[in-house]
Design an enzyme around this catalytic site. Sequence first.
Site, mmCIF file in Angstrom:
data_model
loop_
_atom_site.group_PDB
_atom_site.id
_atom_site.type_symbol
_atom_site.label_atom_id
_atom_site.label_comp_id
_atom_site.label_asym_id
_atom_site.label_seq_id
_atom_site.Cartn_x
_atom_site.Cartn_y
_atom_site.Cartn_z
ATOM 1 N N ILE A 147 0.320 -6.300 7.745
ATOM 2 C CA ILE A 147 -0.187 -4.921 7.770
ATOM 3 C C ILE A 147 -1.699 -5.038 7.959
ATOM 4 O O ILE A 147 -2.364 -5.832 7.282
ATOM 5 C CB ILE A 147 0.177 -4.139 6.481
ATOM 6 C CG1 ILE A 147 -0.487 -2.762 6.426
ATOM 7 C CG2 ILE A 147 -0.160 -4.895 5.224
ATOM 8 C CD1 ILE A 147 -0.004 -1.883 5.250
ATOM 9 N N SER A 148 -2.246 -4.303 8.917
ATOM 10 C CA SER A 148 -3.676 -4.416 9.230
ATOM 11 C C SER A 148 -4.520 -3.979 8.038
ATOM 12 O O SER A 148 -4.101 -3.137 7.248
ATOM 13 C CB SER A 148 -4.025 -3.531 10.416
ATOM 14 O OG SER A 148 -3.203 -3.832 11.516
ATOM 15 N N GLN A 149 -5.758 -4.519 7.955
ATOM 16 C CA GLN A 149 -6.616 -4.122 6.842
ATOM 17 C C GLN A 149 -7.060 -2.666 7.038
ATOM 18 O O GLN A 149 -7.132 -2.178 8.181
ATOM 19 C CB GLN A 149 -7.814 -5.061 6.723
ATOM 20 C CG GLN A 149 -8.755 -5.003 7.872
ATOM 21 C CD GLN A 149 -9.803 -6.107 7.777
ATOM 22 O OE1 GLN A 149 -9.703 -7.116 8.454
ATOM 23 N NE2 GLN A 149 -10.789 -5.907 6.940
#
Length: 221
Positions: free
Chosen positions: A66-68
């Site tokens: 999951i992207s930051q």
Amino acid sequence: MNALDKPSAYALRCARMVERLRLMGIKSEHVLDAMHRTPRHLFVEEALRSRAYDDLSLPLGAGQTISQPYTVAKMTELLCGDALQMPRKVLEIGTGCGYQTAVLERAGIHEIYSIERIRDLHEIAKRNLRAARCVRSRLKCGDGYLGLPVAAPFAGIIVTAAPKEVPLALLNQLAVGGRMVLPLDEGGKQFLWLIEKLPDGFRETCIQEANFVPLVNGSRD
Ligand code: SAH
């Protein structure tokens, strides 16, 4: 119920995350508000929930991440422009756990399509989005390299995995006046790009360095 399961504990962490995003340079109040109203803890595995609002990318399972939060906010800002020029119909490639999809919904985008190639993640994203009461997005399981011709053209396209070249099908499915945000892997180094489709060509702007999982080219698997 442990202390972190109390909604207020997450609310405080989420508010701090939004303040951090502001300090990191996210300017759009519209996007900051959407991030504030999206419960990120519902999109990460239970064991990682205490870290859900840290500015970290986190494992999703199946080797994906999951992207930051900063990356999600920045890409949403690039895609939406200001609240007045928000794209009405958007295609996302790489649903993952569905968090970016949820932020697009909360930002008020009217029609959202999102494609994920791994069926387990596609199912997890459906569950997560339901739990977060995001019910407008249409999720598809398939190869995002091909886009979604039946629903094209799109005013916005957001790609959350890095190809080596811009997929041609996606360029073709972008409406004139539309914006595409995507990371490109340029010989091992990645950069985030904004591509605008103008009546007489494309305007390409390199935004910053990036770090995404690869966009798998299904037809070459
Ligand atoms: N948008 C997600 C990021 C997920 S990571 C978030 O909010 O966190 C990128 C995702 O792209 C992975 O789940 C990966 O399986 C998916 N992906 C990679 N290649 C793809 C392809 N060709 N078509 C669709 N999804 C793809």
